[in-house]
Design an enzyme around this catalytic site. Sequence first.
Site, PDB file in Angstrom:
ATOM      1  N   ASP A  47       0.836  -1.205   0.000  1.00  0.00           N
ATOM      2  CA  ASP A  47       0.000   0.000   0.000  1.00  0.00           C
ATOM      3  C   ASP A  47       0.872   1.257   0.000  1.00  0.00           C
ATOM      4  O   ASP A  47       0.354   2.368  -0.074  1.00  0.00           O
ATOM      5  CB  ASP A  47      -1.005  -0.015   1.161  1.00  0.00           C
ATOM      6  CG  ASP A  47      -0.337   0.037   2.525  1.00  0.00           C
ATOM      7  OD1 ASP A  47       0.904  -0.085   2.594  1.00  0.00           O
ATOM      8  OD2 ASP A  47      -1.062   0.201   3.524  1.00  0.00           O
ATOM      9  N   LYS A 116      -0.982  -9.498   2.865  1.00  0.00           N
ATOM     10  CA  LYS A 116      -0.209  -9.026   4.026  1.00  0.00           C
ATOM     11  C   LYS A 116      -1.086  -8.060   4.805  1.00  0.00           C
ATOM     12  O   LYS A 116      -1.869  -7.313   4.208  1.00  0.00           O
ATOM     13  CB  LYS A 116       1.080  -8.326   3.573  1.00  0.00           C
ATOM     14  CG  LYS A 116       1.884  -7.728   4.727  1.00  0.00           C
ATOM     15  CD  LYS A 116       3.239  -7.200   4.281  1.00  0.00           C
ATOM     16  CE  LYS A 116       3.212  -5.801   3.740  1.00  0.00           C
ATOM     17  NZ  LYS A 116       2.708  -4.794   4.698  1.00  0.00           N
ATOM     18  N   GLU A 118      -1.009  -5.435   8.559  1.00  0.00           N
ATOM     19  CA  GLU A 118      -0.170  -4.842   9.604  1.00  0.00           C
ATOM     20  C   GLU A 118      -0.776  -5.036  10.985  1.00  0.00           C
ATOM     21  O   GLU A 118      -1.994  -4.987  11.152  1.00  0.00           O
ATOM     22  CB  GLU A 118      -0.037  -3.325   9.353  1.00  0.00           C
ATOM     23  CG  GLU A 118       0.709  -2.982   8.087  1.00  0.00           C
ATOM     24  CD  GLU A 118       0.853  -1.471   7.875  1.00  0.00           C
ATOM     25  OE1 GLU A 118       0.487  -0.688   8.775  1.00  0.00           O
ATOM     26  OE2 GLU A 118       1.331  -1.102   6.789  1.00  0.00           O
ATOM     27  N   GLU A 185       9.484  -4.246  10.389  1.00  0.00           N
ATOM     28  CA  GLU A 185       9.908  -2.959   9.840  1.00  0.00           C
ATOM     29  C   GLU A 185      10.464  -2.061  10.947  1.00  0.00           C
ATOM     30  O   GLU A 185       9.803  -1.836  11.979  1.00  0.00           O
ATOM     31  CB  GLU A 185       8.711  -2.281   9.150  1.00  0.00           C
ATOM     32  CG  GLU A 185       9.068  -0.921   8.562  1.00  0.00           C
ATOM     33  CD  GLU A 185       8.077  -0.392   7.537  1.00  0.00           C
ATOM     34  OE1 GLU A 185       7.126  -1.116   7.180  1.00  0.00           O
ATOM     35  OE2 GLU A 185       8.257   0.757   7.097  1.00  0.00           O
TER      36      GLU A 185
HETATM   37  O1  KIV Z   1       3.548  -1.134   1.679  1.00  0.00           O
HETATM   38  C1  KIV Z   1       4.707  -1.573   1.602  1.00  0.00           C
HETATM   39  O2  KIV Z   1       5.425  -1.372   0.622  1.00  0.00           O
HETATM   40  C2  KIV Z   1       5.209  -2.361   2.723  1.00  0.00           C
HETATM   41  C3  KIV Z   1       6.649  -2.744   2.732  1.00  0.00           C
HETATM   42  C4  KIV Z   1       7.484  -1.573   3.006  1.00  0.00           C
HETATM   43  C5  KIV Z   1       6.930  -3.858   3.637  1.00  0.00           C
HETATM   44  O3  KIV Z   1       4.469  -2.671   3.613  1.00  0.00           O
END
Ligand code: KIV
Length: 286
Positions: A47, A116, A118, A185
């Site tokens: 994102d 993915k 968070e 991160e």
């Molecule tokens: O959105 C993204 O690009 C990410 C990466 C930096 C891991 O979450």
Amino acid sequence: MDRKKMTIAALQKKKEIGEKIAMVTAYDYSLAVCVDQSEIDLVLVGDSLGMVVLGYDSTVPVTMEEMLHHCRAVRRGVRFAFLVGDLPFMSYNTSREEAIRNAGRFLKEAGCDAVKLEGGLEVVETVRAIVEAGIPVMAHIGLTPQTVSKLGGFRVQGRDAETARRLSDSAQALEKAGAFSLVMECIPDKLAGMITRSLRVPTIGIGAGPECDGQVLVSNDLLGTYDKFQPTFVKQYARLYPLIRQALADYAREVRAGVFPGPEHVFPMEKKELDRLTGGTRRKKK
Ligand code: KIV
């Protein structure tokens, strides 16, 4: 050797034999083709596209439709790498049902291999629900850009023993909930190393040092196509921004000077046909 499509089992194997994993973001078809040909293991449609492609100030405004649009483009360019789509802010935070439905759209409508999301302990049950629905999940802890205002800004996480323990507990719980991998991160390198060694699943670091099982970078940072703030953990492998700017300026100058297009860029017409055409025009005029 025939290259095979990357799988979760193959990523797991890489961790077991100590082979590092390379992951990068991509947001469009042409870069996706290039990334795939460069033998990258994992491609993330992050994102982060909200900031580097769409020009938002943060990742917060990114929508499901924007994510799916870019994931579909990247899917068309990737044959071998494992493709992960990033669930945007508020697409998995309101209810488990909504989270499963949105995660499913990444697989059904965009052809992603996994999603993915968070968060730490607070998203463990969401991760479990999505995994139980049959959708592979990559977790993401540490500096989580979607909730950066809650974290007090873009800053390293887990510097004191208490927050470090919370990150470590989150990592354990996310693995138990079924996450197949974990992005970490902006956390101290030694903490990242400890978490990596404590988990069965591979960890992917960004600003988390070399002891992770793999690394991820935003492609625009790595390639230097972006003229804005550069985090210290980024290594620029190219500086394309000045090259692109120069090429565009050269183009504009040549167009204005009538140098481009040159004779090599035109489609000539046979003289016979040109004569017929101009003759015809003359006859018409009479
Ligand atoms: O959105 C993204 O690009 C990410 C990466 C930096 C891991 O979450």
